[in-house]
Scaffold this active site. Structure first.
Site, PDB file in Angstrom:
ATOM      1  N   LYS A 116      42.517 -51.057 -21.641  1.00 38.95           N
ATOM      2  CA  LYS A 116      43.197 -51.923 -20.217  1.00 38.95           C
ATOM      3  C   LYS A 116      41.396 -52.222 -20.045  1.00 38.95           C
ATOM      4  O   LYS A 116      41.290 -52.924 -19.356  1.00 38.95           O
ATOM      5  CB  LYS A 116      43.755 -51.334 -19.648  1.00 38.95           C
ATOM      6  CG  LYS A 116      44.353 -51.423 -19.462  1.00 38.95           C
ATOM      7  CD  LYS A 116      45.775 -50.589 -18.290  1.00 38.95           C
ATOM      8  CE  LYS A 116      47.242 -51.138 -18.603  1.00 38.95           C
ATOM      9  NZ  LYS A 116      48.133 -50.476 -18.612  1.00 38.95           N
ATOM     10  N   LYS A 204      51.010 -53.184 -30.148  1.00 40.82           N
ATOM     11  CA  LYS A 204      52.685 -52.579 -29.774  1.00 40.82           C
ATOM     12  C   LYS A 204      53.073 -53.563 -29.049  1.00 40.82           C
ATOM     13  O   LYS A 204      51.264 -54.952 -28.534  1.00 40.82           O
ATOM     14  CB  LYS A 204      52.406 -51.366 -28.096  1.00 40.82           C
ATOM     15  CG  LYS A 204      51.895 -51.913 -26.618  1.00 40.82           C
ATOM     16  CD  LYS A 204      51.861 -50.992 -25.733  1.00 40.82           C
ATOM     17  CE  LYS A 204      51.163 -51.088 -24.702  1.00 40.82           C
ATOM     18  NZ  LYS A 204      51.603 -50.730 -23.586  1.00 40.82           N
ATOM     19  N   LYS A 207      53.215 -57.279 -22.166  1.00 44.35           N
ATOM     20  CA  LYS A 207      53.283 -58.307 -21.073  1.00 44.35           C
ATOM     21  C   LYS A 207      52.671 -59.385 -21.496  1.00 44.35           C
ATOM     22  O   LYS A 207      51.966 -60.250 -20.941  1.00 44.35           O
ATOM     23  CB  LYS A 207      54.025 -57.855 -20.424  1.00 44.35           C
ATOM     24  CG  LYS A 207      53.919 -56.434 -20.051  1.00 44.35           C
ATOM     25  CD  LYS A 207      54.654 -56.102 -18.769  1.00 44.35           C
ATOM     26  CE  LYS A 207      53.851 -55.065 -17.944  1.00 44.35           C
ATOM     27  NZ  LYS A 207      54.792 -53.627 -17.544  1.00 44.35           N
TER      28      LYS A 207
HETATM   29  P1  TYM Z   1      54.739 -49.919 -17.495  1.00 46.19           P
HETATM   30  O1  TYM Z   1      54.969 -50.406 -16.661  1.00 46.19           O
HETATM   31  O2  TYM Z   1      53.678 -50.070 -18.401  1.00 46.19           O
HETATM   32  O3  TYM Z   1      55.682 -49.266 -19.144  1.00 46.19           O
HETATM   33  C1  TYM Z   1      57.027 -49.001 -18.567  1.00 46.19           C
HETATM   34  C2  TYM Z   1      57.820 -48.327 -19.548  1.00 46.19           C
HETATM   35  O4  TYM Z   1      57.846 -49.107 -20.804  1.00 46.19           O
HETATM   36  C3  TYM Z   1      57.672 -48.196 -22.047  1.00 46.19           C
HETATM   37  N1  TYM Z   1      56.861 -49.342 -22.858  1.00 46.19           N
HETATM   38  C4  TYM Z   1      57.355 -49.832 -23.975  1.00 46.19           C
HETATM   39  N2  TYM Z   1      58.000 -48.919 -24.897  1.00 46.19           N
HETATM   40  C5  TYM Z   1      58.228 -49.009 -26.377  1.00 46.19           C
HETATM   41  N3  TYM Z   1      57.523 -49.604 -26.779  1.00 46.19           N
HETATM   42  C6  TYM Z   1      56.507 -50.836 -26.053  1.00 46.19           C
HETATM   43  N4  TYM Z   1      55.985 -51.920 -27.364  1.00 46.19           N
HETATM   44  C7  TYM Z   1      56.264 -50.509 -24.908  1.00 46.19           C
HETATM   45  N5  TYM Z   1      55.827 -51.581 -23.812  1.00 46.19           N
HETATM   46  C8  TYM Z   1      56.075 -50.907 -22.711  1.00 46.19           C
HETATM   47  C9  TYM Z   1      55.963 -47.717 -21.917  1.00 46.19           C
HETATM   48  O5  TYM Z   1      55.730 -46.662 -22.779  1.00 46.19           O
HETATM   49  C10 TYM Z   1      56.838 -47.401 -20.102  1.00 46.19           C
HETATM   50  O6  TYM Z   1      58.031 -46.035 -20.862  1.00 46.19           O
HETATM   51  N6  TYM Z   1      52.008 -46.039 -15.612  1.00 46.19           N
HETATM   52  C11 TYM Z   1      53.135 -46.752 -15.559  1.00 46.19           C
HETATM   53  C12 TYM Z   1      54.765 -46.243 -14.837  1.00 46.19           C
HETATM   54  C13 TYM Z   1      54.659 -45.298 -14.688  1.00 46.19           C
HETATM   55  C14 TYM Z   1      55.722 -44.121 -14.453  1.00 46.19           C
HETATM   56  C15 TYM Z   1      54.990 -43.252 -13.185  1.00 46.19           C
HETATM   57  C16 TYM Z   1      56.571 -43.852 -15.262  1.00 46.19           C
HETATM   58  C17 TYM Z   1      53.908 -45.097 -13.411  1.00 46.19           C
HETATM   59  N7  TYM Z   1      54.303 -43.564 -12.498  1.00 46.19           N
HETATM   60  C18 TYM Z   1      56.139 -42.013 -13.341  1.00 46.19           C
HETATM   61  C19 TYM Z   1      56.881 -42.297 -15.385  1.00 46.19           C
HETATM   62  C20 TYM Z   1      56.937 -41.531 -14.066  1.00 46.19           C
HETATM   63  C21 TYM Z   1      53.469 -47.773 -17.034  1.00 46.19           C
HETATM   64  O7  TYM Z   1      52.254 -48.383 -16.347  1.00 46.19           O
HETATM   65  O8  TYM Z   1      54.343 -48.117 -17.738  1.00 46.19           O
END
Ligand code: TYM
Length: 337
Positions: A116, A204, A207
């Site tokens: 990032k 991957k 967004k």
């Molecule tokens: P975030 O919002 O970036 O992504 C949310 C979830 O989507 C999954 N994901 C994917 N899985 C498979 N293939 C992909 N291309 C793909 N893109 C995104 C991510 O792995 C995630 O599970 N920090 C976290 C949010 C968060 C969180 C937490 C999660 C904050 N606190 C506590 C669990 C527990 C995040 O930025 O996810």
């Protein structure tokens, strides 16, 4: 009683990667385990959102994200708790305390932070520190299982390390979440899910990727989905085979379709492996994804903001109660109380 917890940021309309990697697995696990007495926490990490750009209005995006879960089939019962992170101030408070346990060395090793911040002349401290906030999100509720996509798994290991170090210094305050291998097993998959970029399947699906055709968004219309799938990068082997190492593009299409259909990968793959009709496979995958998405979108449209807000408000009462009790335990252990 075990606890399952997860969160998805509400920065924009979500991608099919979020949906297949994290949302559908969580809905499936929640519908099963909440009936067996597990506590299920689904929260929208709105404080995590502001580490990067937010498209549109964050408050409205938050409501939309919960609608996604409901449209994806999430069943609500007394064990399912839904809340917004910023409505539970204990998250930020615990984050600070854990910041004093986490080390610069381990934070510097976080792949997501490196990705990032890559190529940026300056980067906000939130991008560096958000895995500690994530650890607080998990530890406040003594979560055992944290269903996630592959890109976020490293943060579970970090959470475990921080919690173990804290417990060692201050006493057994935190429940340690399960190790990643156990998490993957619990999700019922062979490997953590990673949905790839349609144009560059080495990456991957994300967004934040600028190219429109590289990602499927949950509000894409069927024709748009079909166009993106038909234009997806495949390979020149002229034979369909599931193998992410050598054929990431075609494997990604097979994988997405199987997950979307809710069938095992081998069941979907066996109808196609060995064939040379890439165009037919793309058409079939486009059909599966666009039909299911259209159905999902129709269900989304029927869910009202009021329904969602009522769930948030109810869940926030519960979350504050659990989180404040754990925070007080931490404060006492550290000597703040
Ligand atoms: P975030 O919002 O970036 O992504 C949310 C979830 O989507 C999954 N994901 C994917 N899985 C498979 N293939 C992909 N291309 C793909 N893109 C995104 C991510 O792995 C995630 O599970 N920090 C976290 C949010 C968060 C969180 C937490 C999660 C904050 N606190 C506590 C669990 C527990 C995040 O930025 O996810």
């Amino acid at each position: 009683m075990k606890t399952i917890l997860t969160g998805i940021r509400a920065n924009s309309v979500l991608t099919l990667g979020n949906f297949l990697g994290a949302m559908l697995p969580m809905v499936r696990l929640s519908n099963k385990y909440s009936k067996e007495g597990y506590s299920v926490n689904i929260f929208v990490p709105d404080l995590h959102s502001i580490i990067s750009e937010v498209d549109g209005n964050l408050r409205e995006n938050t409501i939309r994200t919960l609608k996604y879960y409901l449209a994806a089939g999430l069943e609500i019962n007394e064990n399912v708790h839904i809340y917004r992170q910023s409505y539970v101030p204990a998250h930020s408070e615990l984050c600070w305390i854990l910041n004093c346990t986490a080390t610069m060395g381990e934070m510097n090793r976080m792949t997501q932070y490196k990705e990032k911040s890559e190529g940026k002349s300056s980067c906000n401290v939130g991008i560096f520190d958000y895995p500690v906030l994530m650890a607080a999100d998990i530890l406040l509720y003594s979560a055992n299982y944290v269903p996630l996509g592959e890109d976020q798994f490293q943060h579970i290991e970090l959470t475990r390390n921080i919690a173990e170090r804290f417990n060692h210094k201050y006493g057994e305050v935190f429940v340690i979440p399960e190790a990643t291998a156990e998490q993957v097993k619990f999700m019922g998959v062979e490997k953590a899910i990673r949905i790839r970029d349609l144009i560059d399947p080495e990456k991957k699906m994300s967004k934040s990727t600028a190219a429109e055709n590289s990602k499927i968004m949950l509000d894409d219309e069927p024709a748009k989905v079909a166009k993106k799938i038909m234009g997806a990068t495949t390979d020149s082997f002229e034979q369909i085979k599931f193998d992410f190492a050598t054929r990431p593009g075609i494997s990604n299409l097979l994988y997405m379709a199987a997950l979307m259909k809710g069938i095992s990968l081998s069941d979907f793959v066996k109808d196609w492996e060995g064939q040379s009709r890439y165009g037919d496979l793309k058409k079939a995958v486009a059909e599966v994804i666009s039909t299911r998405l259209a159905d999902f979108q129709a269900r989304m449209a029927k869910i009202s903001d009021e329904e969602v807000l009522a769930l948030f408000e109810e869940g926030e009462k519960y979350a504050n109660k659990i989180a404040n009790a754990k925070l007080l335990e931490v404060q006492k252990a550290v000597g703040l109380r």
